[in-house]
Design a protein around this motif. Structure first.
Motif, PDB file in Angstrom:
ATOM      1  N   SER A   1       2.646 -10.169 -10.921  1.00 42.54           N
ATOM      2  CA  SER A   1       2.466  -8.883 -11.670  1.00 42.54           C
ATOM      3  C   SER A   1       3.519  -7.884 -11.064  1.00 42.54           C
ATOM      4  O   SER A   1       4.082  -8.136  -9.886  1.00 42.54           O
ATOM      5  CB  SER A   1       1.057  -8.184 -11.684  1.00 42.54           C
ATOM      6  OG  SER A   1       0.975  -7.482 -10.208  1.00 42.54           O
TER       7      SER A   1
ATOM      8  N   ARG B   1       2.947  -5.307  -9.832  1.00 46.18           N
ATOM      9  CA  ARG B   1       2.590  -4.721  -8.691  1.00 46.18           C
ATOM     10  C   ARG B   1       2.941  -5.488  -7.495  1.00 46.18           C
ATOM     11  O   ARG B   1       3.315  -5.191  -6.442  1.00 46.18           O
ATOM     12  CB  ARG B   1       0.987  -4.793  -8.634  1.00 46.18           C
ATOM     13  CG  ARG B   1       0.288  -3.554  -8.728  1.00 46.18           C
ATOM     14  CD  ARG B   1      -1.219  -3.658  -8.776  1.00 46.18           C
ATOM     15  NE  ARG B   1      -1.932  -3.154  -7.803  1.00 46.18           N
ATOM     16  CZ  ARG B   1      -1.724  -1.787  -7.506  1.00 46.18           C
ATOM     17  NH1 ARG B   1      -1.002  -1.150  -8.207  1.00 46.18           N
ATOM     18  NH2 ARG B   1      -2.462  -1.481  -6.584  1.00 46.18           N
ATOM     19  N   ASP B   2       3.010  -6.890  -7.409  1.00 50.67           N
ATOM     20  CA  ASP B   2       3.280  -7.981  -6.389  1.00 50.67           C
ATOM     21  C   ASP B   2       4.787  -7.568  -6.034  1.00 50.67           C
ATOM     22  O   ASP B   2       5.241  -7.387  -4.909  1.00 50.67           O
ATOM     23  CB  ASP B   2       3.094  -9.175  -6.818  1.00 50.67           C
ATOM     24  CG  ASP B   2       1.700  -9.738  -7.129  1.00 50.67           C
ATOM     25  OD1 ASP B   2       0.789  -8.876  -6.710  1.00 50.67           O
ATOM     26  OD2 ASP B   2       1.469 -10.950  -7.650  1.00 50.67           O
TER      27      ASP B   2
ATOM     28  N   SER C   1       4.475   4.594  -9.125  1.00 49.85           N
ATOM     29  CA  SER C   1       4.438   3.648  -8.627  1.00 49.85           C
ATOM     30  C   SER C   1       4.206   3.607  -6.955  1.00 49.85           C
ATOM     31  O   SER C   1       4.298   2.655  -6.375  1.00 49.85           O
ATOM     32  CB  SER C   1       5.837   2.708  -8.689  1.00 49.85           C
ATOM     33  OG  SER C   1       6.012   2.452 -10.082  1.00 49.85           O
TER      34      SER C   1
ATOM     35  N   TYR D   1      -3.545   6.518 -12.995  1.00 49.40           N
ATOM     36  CA  TYR D   1      -3.617   5.151 -13.487  1.00 49.40           C
ATOM     37  C   TYR D   1      -4.402   5.564 -14.669  1.00 49.40           C
ATOM     38  O   TYR D   1      -3.754   4.704 -15.846  1.00 49.40           O
ATOM     39  CB  TYR D   1      -4.305   4.282 -12.581  1.00 49.40           C
ATOM     40  CG  TYR D   1      -3.608   3.997 -11.367  1.00 49.40           C
ATOM     41  CD1 TYR D   1      -2.274   4.485 -11.033  1.00 49.40           C
ATOM     42  CD2 TYR D   1      -4.039   3.266 -10.164  1.00 49.40           C
ATOM     43  CE1 TYR D   1      -1.454   4.216 -10.083  1.00 49.40           C
ATOM     44  CE2 TYR D   1      -3.383   2.935  -9.116  1.00 49.40           C
ATOM     45  CZ  TYR D   1      -2.034   3.071  -9.097  1.00 49.40           C
ATOM     46  OH  TYR D   1      -1.620   2.992  -7.731  1.00 49.40           O
TER      47      TYR D   1
ATOM     48  N   TYR E   1       2.256  -0.671 -16.770  1.00 49.26           N
ATOM     49  CA  TYR E   1       2.411  -1.909 -16.273  1.00 49.26           C
ATOM     50  C   TYR E   1       3.662  -2.255 -15.368  1.00 49.26           C
ATOM     51  O   TYR E   1       3.470  -2.824 -14.315  1.00 49.26           O
ATOM     52  CB  TYR E   1       2.040  -3.272 -17.426  1.00 49.26           C
ATOM     53  CG  TYR E   1       2.582  -4.652 -17.207  1.00 49.26           C
ATOM     54  CD1 TYR E   1       1.303  -5.382 -16.375  1.00 49.26           C
ATOM     55  CD2 TYR E   1       3.692  -5.261 -17.457  1.00 49.26           C
ATOM     56  CE1 TYR E   1       1.650  -6.672 -15.837  1.00 49.26           C
ATOM     57  CE2 TYR E   1       3.679  -6.622 -17.059  1.00 49.26           C
ATOM     58  CZ  TYR E   1       2.792  -7.343 -16.295  1.00 49.26           C
ATOM     59  OH  TYR E   1       2.878  -8.380 -16.029  1.00 49.26           O
TER      60      TYR E   1
ATOM     61  N   GLY F   1       3.674  -0.941 -12.264  1.00 45.39           N
ATOM     62  CA  GLY F   1       2.770  -1.518 -11.167  1.00 45.39           C
ATOM     63  C   GLY F   1       1.463  -0.953 -11.243  1.00 45.39           C
ATOM     64  O   GLY F   1       0.651  -1.011 -10.178  1.00 45.39           O
TER      65      GLY F   1
ATOM     66  N   PRO G   1      -2.201  -1.159 -11.701  1.00 45.56           N
ATOM     67  CA  PRO G   1      -3.183  -2.345 -12.105  1.00 45.56           C
ATOM     68  C   PRO G   1      -4.131  -1.971 -13.433  1.00 45.56           C
ATOM     69  O   PRO G   1      -5.026  -1.427 -13.380  1.00 45.56           O
ATOM     70  CB  PRO G   1      -4.131  -2.434 -10.753  1.00 45.56           C
ATOM     71  CG  PRO G   1      -4.024  -0.885 -10.323  1.00 45.56           C
ATOM     72  CD  PRO G   1      -2.807  -0.342 -10.735  1.00 45.56           C
TER      73      PRO G   1
END
Ligand SMILES: Nc1ncnc2c1ncn2[C@@H]1O[C@H](COP(=O)(O)OP(=O)(O)OP(=O)(O)O)[C@@H](O)[C@H]1O
Ligand SMILES: Nc1ncnc2c1ncn2[C@@H]1O[C@H](COP(=O)(O)OP(=O)(O)OP(=O)(O)O)[C@@H](O)[C@H]1O
Ligand SMILES: [Mg+2]
Ligand SMILES: [Mg+2]
Lengths: 510, 325, 328, 325
Positions: A322, A324-325, A356, B199, B211, B214, B216
Motif C-alpha cells: 500500500s 503506506r508501506d 502523510s 484521516y 489512499y 498513505g 490507512p
C-alpha cells in the motif's frame, strides 16, 4: 482600430470570499484573432474565462460581444450567445459516452423526444476527426485516457458555430503532434472570423498560435502585447514580475544505490522493468502516452500491486502493498491527476500537507499543533504558496498552488525517494522554475527523484539519466551526450510503426 | 513576510472561533429559535428541572449521533445502531441476571457494540459494499439476533447496583448527561486533534487522494463503524440503566434520529464534513422539540407534523445562516 | 357481500366465550387431516407469542397441527399479506389472522372465500368484511381503567394517557374508552394524551415531562404494558412512586411481576393464551360445519395486586369462568 | 501502436453488451441462486400460481423502486415514498367515497404524488438541502397530513368499479404486474433513450460538469422526485385497489424495501449509477425471498435474520460478479 472588437472585457472584477481574483480587467480581441492569455498560477485566467462562459458572474464590469454588452446568467446563456469554452479541469461524466458528453446539455433528438444517438455519434466523430480520429464516440468516456478526454473537450467546443472559443489549457495532457493538429484547427477558426482566447503555460505554443497576448498578474492586466515584438524572456518577466535565471543541469548523484527495481511487472501494463536509482540522482522517465509510466510510478508508490518482480531499498527487499508501506520506506508520489488523487478539497492547506506525516506531528496521541503550523509555514514558504493562507480549503487555490502543497506534503514527511508524475502539468513558468529548482534542491540534499514527464525539455533539463518506456518496458536508457529529444523520441515509438524519417511524427514529444 | 509569520504563530484561537461560528452558528440559531418558541408558549419550559430533562432526553440520541457523525464524515452511514444497541442491551442484561459482575456485563455489552461495528466496517472497507446497504442488512440481522437470543422477551428487573452506575448525578447533572458530554469532548478531540480525525475527514473528502497520501483507509473506516457501534452500546447501557429493563426491540428507528441530529448539525452525507458541536446541538434541537411538544400536550398527529416541519425548518435556518454547501 | 362492516365492539350477533360449550355442545369431530394456519402481527410482543401458545395448546390437545407465523415487525403490512397469501396457497383448512391494520389482509378474505377456507379475525385490527371475529372489546380496556380511577380516587384529579402508535385501531379505541368514561365523572382532568409509539423509552421520556409539568398527577394509563413499565420507571425516578397510579394493557408476564412488586398499579389482561385457545376452538367448530355467531367475545380483567394471583397460574380459566357465570 | 489504438477505439458494441451483463448479471445470478434455493426446498415454489404470486407481491415494491432508482441516479434519495403513497391513497379513497368519478379520483391521487415529489425536489434542488434530510422531514410531514386528513381512520369499502381497474388480469398476469412492467419499460426508455435520462446520469455522476454543459440541474432533480412521488402514488392506487381500503398508515417502511431493491440492482447511492433492469430484478429477489421463507414456514425472527443475510449475500454476489465499484 475603429472596428468593433468581437470580444471585449470592460472593467471586469471578481471577488470571492476573502480573495480578489480579478480587478478591473479590460482588453479586447478582434474577430479572427487568436489571443493568448498569460499569467502565473492564480493570476486569474480561469476565473476570467469562467465569467466569459457564464459559470461565474462578475462582481463588477461586463463583457461585450460585437460591441453589445452581455450578461450571462448561466453556461447555457453563454453558449447561446456564441461562446464555446474548454475548461481547465475536465468537465465530463465518466459513465456517459464520448458523444453523450459532447452533446450534454444540447442533445440532438429524434421527434423532440429521443436522443438521436447515431446522429450524435456521427457528428462527434466529425468533430473529433480534426484532432484524433481514433477516438470512438460510443465508448464511455471514463474508459479513455486523460489526453483523449482532453481532446474530447476540444472537439466539444468545435461542435457549435461559436463566435468566441475560449481554451483554458487545452493541451496540458497533449503531445506535440496533437498540439500541431490543434494549431491547425485554431487557424481554421480564425479564418472563419472566430475570436480564440488561448490560455497555456507552454509559452512556445502561445507564441506559435497567437499574434497578440494579454498578460495578467495577481488579477490585473499587466499589458496586452504584440508577441512578434517581444522575446519570450520579456513575456516571462512581465508574467512573474522579475527575470528568471536560466539554470543548467547539475548532477548530485552519488555512488550508493538507494532503490533497485528488479523485473517489475504489473497485471496490466508494466512488463519487466529494471533499474537502479542512486542517492541524489534525478532519473527521468519518458515515453508515449499510455506507455506505462504512470503505472510504473504507482507500483513504486505502493498504489498498485506488483504481479512479479521485486523492489529493494538500500539493498533490502521491501514489500509495498500500500502507499503506506511505500511512505514508511521513504517513497512519496506526486500524482498526475491532482484533483482526483492529490487533494482533499474541503480540507485546509495544512491538513492536506500533514496527511502523510501524522506520525511526525502526533508523536503520541494528539497532534502537536504548534509544531504542525511551524513546519507547514516553513514548507509552504519554501514552495512559495500563494496566497499564503494556510487554513484556507485547498480547493480554493489554483492548480499550481495545489501542486506546491502536495510537494510540501512529502517534504514534511521526510520522504527520501520522490516520484513526480507530470510535475508541471498546468503549472506556469514561474512556478515551473520554482518546482525545477525545488526538485534539484531536493536532489542536492540527497533525495532520489524520479520525474515522469511528457515534456521532453523538462526531462532533459532535470534528469541525470532517462529511461524511455515503450509499451510497458524500458526501451532505452539514455545518459550524457546520448540524452537528447531525438533519441528519446526514436526509442519511444513502437518498432512496428517506426519507419525511416518518421520518428518525429509519433506521439512522443519532440 | 508579515503574513507568513502571522500564519506561523497564527491566531489559532481566532481561526477556530471563526470556523466554529461559520459551521455551527446556524445550528445554534435553530436551537435558539426553537427554545424561544417553546419558552414563549410553555410555562415552565425554562425551569432548570426541565432544561435538565431536555439534556437527559437528548443524551441517548446525542451519544448515537456522535458515532454516526464520525461514520458520516468518513463517507458512510450506519443504519444498524438501534439493533446494535438492542443486542448489547439484552446481552448485558442477561449476564447481569445470571449474576455476572457489573463491570463484566458492561464490558461485554460494549464489546458487542464494537463487534457489530467491526462487521459493518469490514463489509464496507474490505469487501467494498455500499454502507447504506451493509447496515440495512445488519439492521435486520442484529435485530433478529437480539430477538432470537431473548425469544422476544424483555429482560426485566436489572439489579439496582447496575442501575446506580448510570442513574447518579454529578454537579446537579444526570450522570448520563455527564457521560455523553465526556464522549462529546473525546469525539471533539479525536476529530480536531488526532491523526485519526484527519484521516476520517480525508477518507470522506477524497478517498483516492487519501489512499495515495498513505492514509490507512480500511482501518479508518472500520474504526469509525466500531466507534459508532461502541457508542450505540453505551447508549444502550445508559438506557437500560434508566428503564431497568432490556428489550430486544429497543432502539427502533434510532438511526433516523441520529442521522437527523448529525445532519441538522451540519454533517454532509456525501462525507468529508461534520462537526461534533453541531451534532450535539442537533440532538438538543430534536430533544427540545419532543419535550416542548409533550409539554404543550400536542395531539400525536400534530406532533408528527411538527417533527417533520421542525427538521425541515432547522435545515432551512442552517442553510440560510451558513450559505450553500 | 351483504355483511355490514364489522364493529367488533358493538356487533349484536355475539356470544361469550364461556357459552360455546353450552350453546354448541362438546367439541365436534373434525375431518381427517385438518390443519390450521395462523398469522399475527409480530412476535416481538409477548402478547402475540402467548396467543400463538394458545393456538398450539388447543391444537395439541385435539391433534390439529397449527402453523403460526407473524410479520417481521409491527407495521410490516405487505409482509403480513404475503404470509397470509402463502398460507392460503398451501391449503390450510382454516385461517386465523390478526391483521396489522383494518385493511391490509383484505385480499385474503376473497382468496380464502374462493378456496372455501373460513377466516377468523382474532383481535386487534378489525377487517370490516370479517365473517368471524374472536377477541375482546378494545374500548373496554380503557373503560375498565377509567372505572378503577373513578372508584378508587373518588376525589378526582389529573390523569394522563400515553398512547400507542398514531392511527392504530387498538390504541385509538383504548384511549377513547378511557377518556370518554373518565370524562363522564366530571372530577378528572386528562392533562396530557401523547404518543408513546409502543416504545418504552419514548414513554419514559413523555412521562418524565408530564410529571415535571404536573407533579400533582394521580395516574397514567398506557395503551400497552411495555409503555406502562417505562412510565413506572419515570415515576420512580421522579420520586413519586405510590403517589401516581400506573396502568398498562395486555397482561404480559412482566406486568404481573411488576404488579406483585408493588410498582405497576395494574393492567388490563386480555388473556392471550385463553384467547388463542378459544379462537382455534371457534375456528375448528366452523370447519366442522357449525354456525357460530359473528363475534365470539373473549374475556378481560383489570389486574391489580389484590387479584393478580387469581388470574395467573393454572386456575385462571376457572376464575374467568366464574366471572362469566357471575355476569361480569 | 496497435495495442494503443485498440485501447483507444475499443469495441463499442461489445462494450455496451458487456456493460449490461456486467451490471445486471450479478443481480440475475443472485436471483437465480435464491430461486434455486427455494425451489429445491419448497415443493410448489415453481408452481405457476406461486410464480405469479411472487410477481404480484413484488410489483408494488418494484413500482416504488423504479422511482427510487431515478432519484438515486440523480444523486438523491427519497425516504418519503411510503407517506406520499398514504396521502395519495386516502385522498383518492375519500374522493371515491364522496362519489367522485373514478378517473378523477385516480388523477387526484396521482397529482398528490407529483405534488409531494415537487416539494421534495424544490427543497433539494432550489433550496439546496440534503436529500436524506429533506425526505426524512417530509416522511413525517406527509404521514401526519394523511393522519390528520382522515383523523387516523381508514377509508373502507371502496367501490367495486374502482377496484376492478387494478384487479383484472391480462394474458394471465395480474393487471398490477402488467402496469408495473409497463412503468419499467417507460423508465428504461427514459433512462436509455431520452435527454432526461442522460441528464439524470450526468447530474448524479458529475454535477459540476453537468452544470457547465448546460444541463438544467434543478429541473432534472425535481423531475426525478416528482416521478418518484408519482410512482409512489401509483403503487398506492394499485394497493388500495387490491385492499379495497385506504389507510393513513399505509406504506410503512416502504422506503427501505425500495432502496434495497435499487441497491441490490446495482444503483449506487453516491449517484450517477443505476439500472432499471437491475432494480426490477432486485425487487423480485426480495419478493421471492419473502415468499419462499413464508412457504418454508420460517419463524418471523428467523425470517428477519434471513432478510438481513440475504440482502448482504445479494450484495456480495453482485460484488463478486461485477467487480469493485
Ligand atoms: N471558487 C473560488 N473561490 C475562492 N477563490 C477562488 C475560486 N476560484 C478561484 N479562486 C482564486 O482566484 C484566484 C485566481 O484563480 P484562477 O483559477 O483564475 O487562476 P489561473 O490564472 O487560472 O491559475 P492556473 O494557471 O493555476 O490555472 C486564485 O487565487 C484562486 O485561489
Ligand atoms: N483501460 C484504462 N481505463 C481507464 N484508465 C486507464 C486505462 N489504462 C490506463 N488508464 C489511466 O490512464 C493513465 C495513463 O497511464 P499509463 O501508465 O498507461 O500511461 P503513461 O505512460 O503514464 O501515460 P500518461 O502520459 O497518460 O500519463 C493513467 O492515469 C491510468 O490510470
Ligand atoms: Mg486556471
Ligand atoms: Mg501518466
Amino acid at each position: 482600430m475603429f472596428e468593433i472588437p468581437r470580444l471585449k472585457f470592460e472593467g471586469v472584477s471578481k471577488v470571492f470570499p476573502g480573495v480578489r481574483a480579478l480587478s478591473d480587467v479590460s482588453f479586447a480581441i478582434g474577430a479572427g484573432e487568436a489571443h493568448g492569455l498569460l499569467g502565473e498560477n492564480g493570476a486569474g485566467k480561469s476565473t476570467l474565462l469562467r465569467i466569459l462562459s457564464g459559470v461565474y458572474r462578475p462582481t463588477a464590469g461586463h463583457i461585450a460581444i460585437d460591441g453589445k454588452p452581455v450578461a450571462f446568467a448561466n453556461p447555457v446563456a453563454a453558449r447561446q450567445a456564441g461562446i464555446a469554452m474548454i475548461h481547465q479541469e475536465l468537465q465530463q461524466v465518466a459513465r456517459l459516452s464520448v458523444a453523450q458528453n459532447m452533446f450534454l446539455g444540447q442533445p440532438l433528438t429524434r421527434s423532440g423526444i429521443f436522443v438521436a444517438s447515431r446522429e450524435q455519434e456521427r457528428r462527434a466523430a466529425e468533430a473529433l476527426a480534426a484532432i484524433d480520429p481514433n477516438i470512438d464516440p460510443a465508448v464511455p468516456i471514463g474508459t479513455l485516457k486523460v489526453a483523449q478526454r482532453q481532446i474530447v473537450e476540444i472537439a466539444r467546443a468545435l461542435l457549435n458555430r461559436a463566435k468566441v472559443v475560449a481554451m483554458d489549457e487545452p493541451t496540458s495532457s497533449l503531445t506535440p503532434a496533437e498540439f500541431e493538429r490543434l494549431a491547425e484547427v485554431i487557424a481554421g477558426l480564425a479564418r472563419d472570423g472566430v475570436a480564440v482566447v488561448y490560455v497555456s503555460h507552454k509559452l512556445d505554443e502561445v507564441f506559435g498560435i497567437c499574434r497578440r497576448a494579454t498578460i495578467m498578474r495577481d488579477g490585473v492586466v499587466v499589458d496586452s502585447v504584440d508577441l512578434a515584438d517581444l522575446p519570450e524572456k520579456a513575456v516571462v518577466a512581465m508574467m512573474v514580475g522579475r527575470e528568471l535565471a536560466q539554470e543548467k543541469h547539475r548532477s548530485h548523484k552519488s555512488g550508493d544505490v538507494r532503490l533497485t527495481a528488479r523485473s517489475l511487472s504489473s497485471a496490466t501494463k508494466v512488463r519487466d522493468v529494471s533499474f537502479d536509482l542512486h542517492r541524489g540522482e534525478l532519473l527521468g522517465i519518458a515515453g508515449l502516452v499510455g506507455s506505462g509510466r504512470t503505472e510504473l510510478l504507482r507500483l513504486l508508490a505502493g498504489a498498485d500491486r506488483l504481479s512479479s518482480g521485486a523492489i529493494e531499498i538500500d539493498g533490502r527487499s521491501v514489500r509495498l502493498s500500500s502507499p503506506r508501506d511505500a511512505i514508511a520506506a521513504g517513497i512519496g508520489l506526486v500524482p498526475e491527476e491532482r484533483k482526483r488523487e492529490g487533494i482533499v478539497p474541503l480540507r485546509s492547506i495544512i491538513s492536506n500537507m500533514a496527511l502523510s506525516s501524522m506520525k511526525v506531528f502526533a508523536p503520541r496521541v494528539l497532534i502537536d499543533n504548534r509544531r504542525l503550523r511551524r513546519v507547514a509555514a516553513e514548507k509552504m514558504q519554501r514552495v512559495n504558496l500563494r496566497p499564503f493562507l494556510l487554513d484556507r480549503p485547498i480547493r480554493l487555490f489554483s492548480g499550481g498552488n495545489q501542486q506546491k502543497a502536495i510537494i510540501g506534503r512529502w517534504l514534511a514527511a521526510g520522504t527520501r525517494i520522490l516520484l513526480f508524475d507530470e510535475p508541471t502539468r498546468g503549472i506556469d513558468v514561474g512556478a515551473k522554475a520554482e518546482i525545477y529548482h525545488l526538485i534539484e534542491e531536493l536532489a542536492a540534499e540527497g533525495h532520489s527523484v524520479i520525474v515522469v514527464s511528457s515534456e521532453l525539455p523538462e526531462v532533459i533539463r532535470l534528469a541525470d539519466r532517462v529511461l524511455v518506456m515503450r509499451e510497458g518496458t524500458v526501451a532505452a536508457e539514455l545518459e550524457g551526450t546520448d540524452l537528447n529529444e531525438h533519441a528519446i523520441a526514436a526509442h519511444a515509438i513502437p518498432q512496428s510503426k517506426r519507419q525511416p524519417g518518421q520518428a518525429d511524427a509519433g506521439r512522443a514529444s519532440a | 513576510m508579515s503574513d507568513i509569520s502571522q500564519a506561523i504563530t497564527g491566531r489559532p484561537g481566532a481561526a477556530f472561533v471563526s470556523r466554529f461560528s461559520m459551521r455551527d452558528a446556524g445550528t445554534l440559531i435553530g436551537l435558539v429559535v426553537i427554545l424561544g418558541f417553546f419558552g414563549a408558549l410553555v410555562p415552565g419550559f425554562f425551569a432548570e428541572r426541565n432544561l435538565i430533562n431536555i439534556l437527559q432526553q437528548s443524551s441517548i440520541n446525542a451519544c448515537l449521533a456522535l458515532g454516526m457523525t464520525l461514520v458520516i464524515i468518513s463517507g458512510g452511514i450506519d443504519l444498524s445502531v438501534g439493533p446494535t444497541a438492542a443486542l448489547s442491551a439484552v446481552i448485558s442484561a442477561s449476564m447481569l441476571m445470571a449474576g455476572a459482575p457489573i463491570p463484566l456485563a458492561i464490558a461485554a455489552g460494549l464489546a458487542i457494540g464494537l463487534a457489530g461495528g467491526l462487521v459493518n466496517g469490514i463489509l464496507v472497507a474490505h469487501v467494498g459494499l455500499q454502507p447504506f446497504i451493509v447496515t440495512l442488512g445488519t439492521l435486520s440481522t442484529y435485530r433478529a439476533l437480539a430477538l432470537i437470543y431473548t425469544g422476544g422477551n424483555p429482560v426485566l428487573g436489572l439489579p439496582a447496583d447496575f442501575r446506580a452506575v448510570f442513574n447518579g448525578s454529578l454537579l446537579g447533572l444526570p450522570l448520563s448527561v455527564v457521560i455523553v458530554a465526556m464522549v462529546a469532548l473525546v469525539a471533539w478531540i479525536i476529530l480536531k486533534k488526532t491523526p485519526f480525525g484527519e484521516y476520517l475527514l480525508a477518507v470522506g473528502g477524497n478517498e483516492e487522494a487519501a489512499y495515495i497520501a498513505g492514509v490507512p483507509i480500511a482501518r479508518t473506516k472500520i474504526a469509525a463503524y466500531m466507534i459508532s457501534g461502541l457508542l450505540a452500546a453505551l447508549a444502550a447501557q445508559i438506557l437500560i440503566g434508566r428503564l431497568g429493563a432490556a428489550e430486544p426491540i429497543l432502539g427502533n428507528l434510532w438511526e433516523l434520529d441520529a442521522i437527523a441530529a448529525a445532519a441538522i448539525g451540519g454533517a454532509s452525507l456525501m462525507g468529508g464534513k461534520g462537526s461534533v458541536i453541531g451534532t450535539i446541538l442537533g440532538a438538543v434541537v430534536l430533544g427540545s422539540m419532543r419535550n416542548g411538544l409533550t409539554l404543550m400536550n400536542v395531539q400525536s398527529f400534530y406532533q408528527l407534523l411538527a417533527t417533520g416541519l421542525i427538521i425541515l425548518a432547522a435545515m432551512l435556518i442552517d442553510r440560510v445562516t451558513r450559505g450553500r454547501g | 357481500t351483504d355483511l355490514a362492516p364489522l364493529n367488533s365492539d358493538t356487533e349484536k350477533d355475539r356470544i361469550e366465550w364461556s357459552q360455546l360449550d353450552a350453546k354448541f355442545g362438546a367439541f365436534p369431530k373434525l375431518p381427517e387431516g385438518t390443519k390450521a394456519g395462523a398469522v399475527s402481527k409480530t412476535l416481538t410482543n409477548e402478547y402475540w407469542r402467548s396467543l400463538g401458545e394458545g393456538y398450539k395448546t388447543f391444537g395439541g390437545k385435539i391433534g390439529v397441527p397449527v402453523v403460526y407465523q407473524a410479520a417481521q415487525s409491527e407495521g410490516d403490512q405487505l409482509g403480513q399479506l404475503t404470509i397470509a397469501e402463502g398460507l392460503v396457497t398451501q391449503g390450510y383448512n382454516v385461517l386465523l389472522v390478526s391483521p396489522q391494520t383494518d385493511s391490509n389482509l383484505q385480499p385474503i378474505m376473497e382468496q380464502a372465500k374462493a378456496a372455501n377456507v373460513p377466516v377468523i379475525n382474532v383481535n386487534d385490527a378489525v377487517i370490516p368484511q370479517a365473517e368471524h371475529y374472536v377477541g375482546n372489546v378494545q374500548r373496554d380496556n380503557g373503560v375498565r381503567v377509567a372505572k378503577w380511577f373513578i372508584k378508587n380516587r373518588p376525589e378526582g384529579g389529573k390523569v394522563a394517557v400515553v398512547e400507542g402508535q398514531a392511527g392504530v385501531y387498538a390504541a385509538v379505541q383504548r384511549t377513547e374508552g378511557f377518556k370518554a368514561t373518565i370524562g363522564e365523572s366530571g372530577k378528572f382532568q386528562v392533562v396530557a394524551s401523547v404518543p408513546g409509539n409502543w416504545d418504552r423509552q419514548t414513554s419514559y421520556d413523555a412521562a418524565t415531562n408530564i410529571l415535571q409539568q404536573h407533579p400533582d398527577l394521580i395516574g397514567f394509563y398506557a395503551n400497552n404494558d411495555g409503555m406502562a413499565l417505562g412510565i413506572v420507571e419515570a415515576v420512580k425516578a421522579a420520586g413519586l412512586q405510590g403517589k401516581v397510579a400506573v396502568f398498562g394493557t395486555d397482561g404480559i408476564s412482566d406486568a404481573y411481576a411488576s404488579i406483585r412488586a408493588g410498582e405497576l398499579t395494574g393492567t388490563v389482561d386480555s388473556f392471550p393464551v385463553l384467547t388463542g385457545e378459544v379462537a382455534l376452538e371457534a375456528a375448528l367448530r366452523l370447519v366442522a360445519g357449525q354456525k357460530l355467531p359473528r363475534v365470539v367475545a373473549t374475556p378481560q380483567a383489570l389486574i391489580t395486586k389484590d387479584n393478580a394471583d387469581r388470574y395467573s397460574g393454572p386456575d385462571a380459566r376457572k376464575a374467568l369462568l366464574e366471572d362469566a357465570a357471575a355476569g361480569q
